[in-house]
Design a protein around this motif. Sequence first.
Motif, PDB file in Angstrom:
ATOM      1  N   ILE A 586       0.872  -1.174   0.000  1.00 58.77           N
ATOM      2  CA  ILE A 586       0.000   0.000   0.000  1.00 58.77           C
ATOM      3  C   ILE A 586       0.907   1.221   0.000  1.00 58.77           C
ATOM      4  CG2 ILE A 586      -1.786   1.284   1.216  1.00 58.77           C
ATOM      5  CD1 ILE A 586      -2.717  -1.284   2.481  1.00 58.77           C
ATOM      6  N   LEU A 587       0.804   2.041  -1.031  1.00 56.95           N
ATOM      7  CA  LEU A 587       1.645   3.231  -1.172  1.00 56.95           C
ATOM      8  C   LEU A 587       0.844   4.448  -0.716  1.00 56.95           C
ATOM      9  CD1 LEU A 587       4.496   3.862  -2.183  1.00 56.95           C
ATOM     10  CD2 LEU A 587       3.513   4.404  -4.399  1.00 56.95           C
ATOM     11  N   THR A 588       1.263   5.049   0.396  1.00 54.72           N
ATOM     12  CA  THR A 588       0.516   6.152   1.006  1.00 54.72           C
ATOM     13  C   THR A 588       1.170   7.492   0.688  1.00 54.72           C
ATOM     14  OG1 THR A 588       1.775   6.038   3.066  1.00 54.72           O
ATOM     15  CG2 THR A 588      -0.137   4.607   2.873  1.00 54.72           C
ATOM     16  N   LYS A 589       0.429   8.548   0.988  1.00 57.51           N
ATOM     17  CA  LYS A 589       0.896   9.940   0.833  1.00 57.51           C
ATOM     18  C   LYS A 589       1.321  10.227  -0.609  1.00 57.51           C
ATOM     19  CE  LYS A 589       2.528   9.716   5.600  1.00 57.51           C
ATOM     20  NZ  LYS A 589       3.656   9.882   6.532  1.00 57.51           N
ATOM     21  N   PHE A 590       0.599   9.642  -1.553  1.00 50.48           N
ATOM     22  CA  PHE A 590       0.945   9.812  -2.961  1.00 50.48           C
ATOM     23  C   PHE A 590       0.602  11.209  -3.464  1.00 50.48           C
ATOM     24  CE2 PHE A 590       0.977   8.733  -7.500  1.00 50.48           C
ATOM     25  CZ  PHE A 590       2.069   7.885  -7.551  1.00 50.48           C
ATOM     26  N   ASP A 591      -0.242  11.919  -2.735  1.00 50.79           N
ATOM     27  CA  ASP A 591      -0.625  13.264  -3.158  1.00 50.79           C
ATOM     28  C   ASP A 591       0.401  14.313  -2.760  1.00 50.79           C
ATOM     29  OD1 ASP A 591      -1.344  12.529  -0.551  1.00 50.79           O
ATOM     30  OD2 ASP A 591      -2.659  14.265  -0.365  1.00 50.79           O
ATOM     31  N   THR A 592       1.474  13.943  -2.083  1.00 52.70           N
ATOM     32  CA  THR A 592       2.455  14.909  -1.590  1.00 52.70           C
ATOM     33  C   THR A 592       3.753  14.910  -2.394  1.00 52.70           C
ATOM     34  OG1 THR A 592       3.407  13.305  -0.036  1.00 52.70           O
ATOM     35  CG2 THR A 592       1.548  14.614   0.735  1.00 52.70           C
ATOM     36  N   ILE A 593       3.854  14.110  -3.459  1.00 49.55           N
ATOM     37  CA  ILE A 593       5.155  13.936  -4.109  1.00 49.55           C
ATOM     38  C   ILE A 593       5.213  14.531  -5.501  1.00 49.55           C
ATOM     39  CG2 ILE A 593       5.702  11.858  -2.808  1.00 49.55           C
ATOM     40  CD1 ILE A 593       4.766  10.233  -5.217  1.00 49.55           C
ATOM     41  N   ASP A 594       4.117  15.103  -6.005  1.00 56.14           N
ATOM     42  CA  ASP A 594       4.097  15.680  -7.344  1.00 56.14           C
ATOM     43  C   ASP A 594       4.450  14.604  -8.374  1.00 56.14           C
ATOM     44  OD1 ASP A 594       3.688  17.628  -9.204  1.00 56.14           O
ATOM     45  OD2 ASP A 594       5.680  18.497  -9.038  1.00 56.14           O
ATOM     46  N   ASP A 595       5.555  14.765  -9.110  1.00 55.58           N
ATOM     47  CA  ASP A 595       5.925  13.774 -10.125  1.00 55.58           C
ATOM     48  C   ASP A 595       7.088  12.894  -9.688  1.00 55.58           C
ATOM     49  OD1 ASP A 595       7.796  15.754 -10.126  1.00 55.58           O
ATOM     50  OD2 ASP A 595       8.046  15.848 -12.303  1.00 55.58           O
ATOM     51  N   LYS A 596       7.491  12.955  -8.429  1.00 56.80           N
ATOM     52  CA  LYS A 596       8.587  12.114  -7.925  1.00 56.80           C
ATOM     53  C   LYS A 596       8.008  10.775  -7.448  1.00 56.80           C
ATOM     54  CE  LYS A 596      11.744  15.835  -6.678  1.00 56.80           C
ATOM     55  NZ  LYS A 596      11.075  16.806  -7.526  1.00 56.80           N
ATOM     56  N   VAL A 597       7.696   9.932  -8.412  1.00 59.77           N
ATOM     57  CA  VAL A 597       6.973   8.688  -8.152  1.00 59.77           C
ATOM     58  C   VAL A 597       7.908   7.488  -8.104  1.00 59.77           C
ATOM     59  CG1 VAL A 597       4.840   9.554  -9.178  1.00 59.77           C
ATOM     60  CG2 VAL A 597       6.534   8.441 -10.632  1.00 59.77           C
ATOM     61  N   GLY A 598       9.189   7.724  -7.870  1.00 67.43           N
ATOM     62  CA  GLY A 598      10.163   6.641  -7.945  1.00 67.43           C
ATOM     63  C   GLY A 598      10.024   5.590  -6.869  1.00 67.43           C
ATOM     64  N   ALA A 599       9.367   5.925  -5.740  1.00 70.94           N
ATOM     65  CA  ALA A 599       9.213   4.935  -4.670  1.00 70.94           C
ATOM     66  C   ALA A 599       8.404   3.726  -5.146  1.00 70.94           C
ATOM     67  CB  ALA A 599       8.544   5.575  -3.454  1.00 70.94           C
ATOM     68  N   ALA A 600       7.472   3.935  -6.061  1.00 71.81           N
ATOM     69  CA  ALA A 600       6.693   2.802  -6.586  1.00 71.81           C
ATOM     70  C   ALA A 600       7.598   1.827  -7.334  1.00 71.81           C
ATOM     71  CB  ALA A 600       5.586   3.324  -7.504  1.00 71.81           C
ATOM     72  N   ILE A 601       8.540   2.334  -8.104  1.00 71.62           N
ATOM     73  CA  ILE A 601       9.476   1.479  -8.827  1.00 71.62           C
ATOM     74  C   ILE A 601      10.389   0.743  -7.848  1.00 71.62           C
ATOM     75  CG2 ILE A 601      11.349   1.458 -10.503  1.00 71.62           C
ATOM     76  CD1 ILE A 601       8.737   2.048 -11.816  1.00 71.62           C
ATOM     77  N   SER A 602      10.901   1.471  -6.838  1.00 72.45           N
ATOM     78  CA  SER A 602      11.839   0.862  -5.891  1.00 72.45           C
ATOM     79  C   SER A 602      11.185  -0.271  -5.112  1.00 72.45           C
ATOM     80  CB  SER A 602      12.368   1.929  -4.925  1.00 72.45           C
ATOM     81  OG  SER A 602      13.011   2.964  -5.626  1.00 72.45           O
ATOM     82  N   MET A 603       9.962  -0.040  -4.618  1.00 73.13           N
ATOM     83  CA  MET A 603       9.288  -1.065  -3.814  1.00 73.13           C
ATOM     84  C   MET A 603       8.926  -2.283  -4.646  1.00 73.13           C
ATOM     85  SD  MET A 603       6.786   1.153  -1.335  1.00 73.13           S
ATOM     86  CE  MET A 603       7.444   2.328  -0.156  1.00 73.13           C
ATOM     87  N   THR A 604       8.434  -2.062  -5.861  1.00 64.97           N
ATOM     88  CA  THR A 604       8.034  -3.195  -6.698  1.00 64.97           C
ATOM     89  C   THR A 604       9.242  -3.994  -7.159  1.00 64.97           C
ATOM     90  OG1 THR A 604       6.195  -1.821  -7.470  1.00 64.97           O
ATOM     91  CG2 THR A 604       6.623  -3.837  -8.672  1.00 64.97           C
ATOM     92  N   TYR A 605      10.327  -3.315  -7.471  1.00 61.99           N
ATOM     93  CA  TYR A 605      11.523  -4.024  -7.919  1.00 61.99           C
ATOM     94  C   TYR A 605      12.124  -4.846  -6.787  1.00 61.99           C
ATOM     95  CZ  TYR A 605      15.822  -4.783 -10.589  1.00 61.99           C
ATOM     96  OH  TYR A 605      16.862  -5.365 -11.274  1.00 61.99           O
ATOM     97  N   THR A 606      12.024  -4.349  -5.550  1.00 63.40           N
ATOM     98  CA  THR A 606      12.660  -5.040  -4.426  1.00 63.40           C
ATOM     99  C   THR A 606      11.964  -6.351  -4.109  1.00 63.40           C
ATOM    100  OG1 THR A 606      13.330  -2.911  -3.519  1.00 63.40           O
ATOM    101  CG2 THR A 606      13.361  -4.790  -2.023  1.00 63.40           C
ATOM    102  N   THR A 607      10.635  -6.333  -4.039  1.00 65.54           N
ATOM    103  CA  THR A 607       9.888  -7.518  -3.620  1.00 65.54           C
ATOM    104  C   THR A 607       9.283  -8.303  -4.765  1.00 65.54           C
ATOM    105  OG1 THR A 607       7.866  -6.220  -3.352  1.00 65.54           O
ATOM    106  CG2 THR A 607       9.304  -6.417  -1.437  1.00 65.54           C
ATOM    107  N   GLY A 608       9.052  -7.654  -5.896  1.00 66.83           N
ATOM    108  CA  GLY A 608       8.334  -8.311  -6.977  1.00 66.83           C
ATOM    109  C   GLY A 608       6.851  -8.424  -6.735  1.00 66.83           C
ATOM    110  N   GLN A 609       6.357  -7.819  -5.647  1.00 61.28           N
ATOM    111  CA  GLN A 609       4.932  -7.864  -5.316  1.00 61.28           C
ATOM    112  C   GLN A 609       4.233  -6.596  -5.812  1.00 61.28           C
ATOM    113  OE1 GLN A 609       3.718 -10.587  -4.324  1.00 61.28           O
ATOM    114  NE2 GLN A 609       5.641 -11.588  -3.779  1.00 61.28           N
ATOM    115  N   PRO A 610       2.964  -6.681  -6.158  1.00 61.08           N
ATOM    116  CA  PRO A 610       2.273  -5.525  -6.743  1.00 61.08           C
ATOM    117  C   PRO A 610       1.874  -4.497  -5.692  1.00 61.08           C
ATOM    118  CG  PRO A 610       0.756  -7.368  -6.537  1.00 61.08           C
ATOM    119  CD  PRO A 610       2.103  -7.885  -6.104  1.00 61.08           C
ATOM    120  N   ILE A 611       1.628  -3.293  -6.157  1.00 62.93           N
ATOM    121  CA  ILE A 611       1.057  -2.229  -5.325  1.00 62.93           C
ATOM    122  C   ILE A 611      -0.462  -2.351  -5.423  1.00 62.93           C
ATOM    123  CG2 ILE A 611       0.843   0.264  -5.023  1.00 62.93           C
ATOM    124  CD1 ILE A 611       3.651   0.558  -6.092  1.00 62.93           C
ATOM    125  N   VAL A 612      -1.091  -2.732  -4.315  1.00 68.47           N
ATOM    126  CA  VAL A 612      -2.516  -3.042  -4.321  1.00 68.47           C
ATOM    127  C   VAL A 612      -3.354  -1.774  -4.212  1.00 68.47           C
ATOM    128  CG1 VAL A 612      -4.310  -4.428  -3.224  1.00 68.47           C
ATOM    129  CG2 VAL A 612      -1.960  -5.246  -3.231  1.00 68.47           C
TER     130      VAL A 612
END
Length: 638
Positions: A586-612
């Motif tokens: 679960i990716l929270t506080k997505f409204d505070t990052i503007d276009d810096k969305v790299g955390a989604a890539i980092s988390m998915t690449y690390t575990t291979g699990q989807p962002i639900v």
Amino acid sequence: MLDFFSVFSKGGIVLWCFQGTSQLFTPSVNALIKSVILQERSGSNSFTHEKLVLKYKLDNEFELVFVVAYQNIAKLSYVDKFLTDIQIEFRNRYKDVLQDKNYCGTFNFSDAFQSILRLRERESEEEARKPKQMKTFEESNKSKKNVSSMIENKKDTGKDNKKPKGKENKLPKVVETPATPVKQYVVEDSYNTNTSNGALDEETILKNRAKLFNRGKKPKAESKSPVAESEKKKGKAARKWDNAGTTKDMVDLNYCQESSNGLEEQLIATSEAEVALVGQMKGSLQDIEVESSEEEESEDDERPVTTSAKSSKSAGGYGMFSMFKNLVGSKALTKADVEPALDKMRDHLIAKNVASDIAQKLCDSVAVKLEGKVLGTFSRITTTVKSTLQDSCVQLLAPKRRIDILRDAMDCKIKKRPYCITFCGVNGVGKSTNLAKICFWLIENGFKVLIAACDTFRAGAVEQLRTHTRKLNALHPAEAHGGQQMVQLYEKGYGKDAAGIAMEAINYARDSHIDVVLVDTAGRMQDNEPLMRALAKLIKVNQPDLVLFVGEALVGNEAVDQLTKFNQALADHSNMTDPRLIDGIILTKFDTIDDKVGAAISMTYTTGQPIVFVGTGQTYTDLRNLNAKAVVNSLLKA
């Protein structure tokens, strides 16, 4: 000794295969395809599965994959060179067939394979038999050291003997000691009027002594007025707040009694302002909306490429890729061709909050994917690199397995057992808040929910869930659902065993015919071993249907460390051969990052699990699905 070798196309057609043992290699090769090739993790050419080591090499021109497998205990140093030789020999021998993609014929490659294998094994054995020769003294670094190299020359180092600035005119301090016990001081001219031969009279000496004694003492302040002294004795007056001091104010502030100003009615009053939220989240969630740059990219691609335009772009540029608008003829790309564009791309990804090592691995994967690929006459290196990276990131964010909570909860409801979801994560990421959002979404779809308050450590955690329960029941009263209370809270206070509370909550939900159980856990840092052991115990004892890691979108490199150590702790402390790990994010506080969305890539690449789920605000309706294409477009936007 090699156990297995195979050449197959990216479409899955096996062209040639060698098997040295009777072991079944199909699961290992399938794991390589699913975990590495399909997930764009081809930066490293080695993959370990059970007791086998699989090394592979991609041929992007003919879209082939060369895979070799051997036992993990065998240390074969010639495998990389062997893969390269096999690739070159296979391409040269069947070039015409590979260009036409006519795979119906047979590939007689056994003789060439055996000869190359024997050659490389013989070279490896000869190299291993050779005694290691010691370096001569002239070849060592110690021979380069001499007396002159160890002398520090200030002229070479740029140092000079200049004095520090501002101290060249200052005299050194001299400590004077009195020569005689009687000190005489030179005073002003007015005091020297009584002297005739340079000696001072007794009166002047007394005045000088008095002046010396009073030097360093502050002059006495003038006597203050009696009014000022009284104010000083009075002290600072206490501040009087608006609702303090009277009995009537204290009665208004007392919420313990049931009155018209009680807490229940205040909650209901605040929930009436949110009645408009009811009914907006039925069915599947909406996708996250991120600003896209597709129109800008299409406009850039439609511009004609001329010599003057290329020179102006290279001089000034209008985007992050302006430095690499080079045309490439019909030739195969090399690593040196794509390296400048990938260096720029890696810096861009890090600036967009992607973890540095993840950005490096993504760029390495793109380099492997493009090496040997033939571009058209009007194809640009930068456009090709960007489109390849875009496809890789979209493939990375796409879920590898189905997670349909509504369908799974309905299946459990038919089986007459509760569907259990456990939330875990570090401190302050919004576990309880997003648990309440998911609870509201489940209620909107007709499920009865039980919230298990298993955060028995943080002060106020139970009260926070109690407040959410009251507000959710106010939004969905029992009268609107046939007299059934849609949300209940199972709590046992603080200081209790979280695993036991979760087990009791699941049993209570089964007996009460409640559909879904949401287990809230305490926030914990990934390095806290006692708390990580307690979390592993909770998951092992209760075996929830879904384990969700709650992480905030503001993190960069920390996301990799958190997810890696959470998964490692769950595996180490569970004492199971097949431990339960993190199932989704679960990716929270997505409204505070503007276009810096790299955390989604980092988390998915690390575990291979989807962002639900993606949390985008503070209301119960601020819950979205991840739109992979929109996120990647925002990530690559200049």
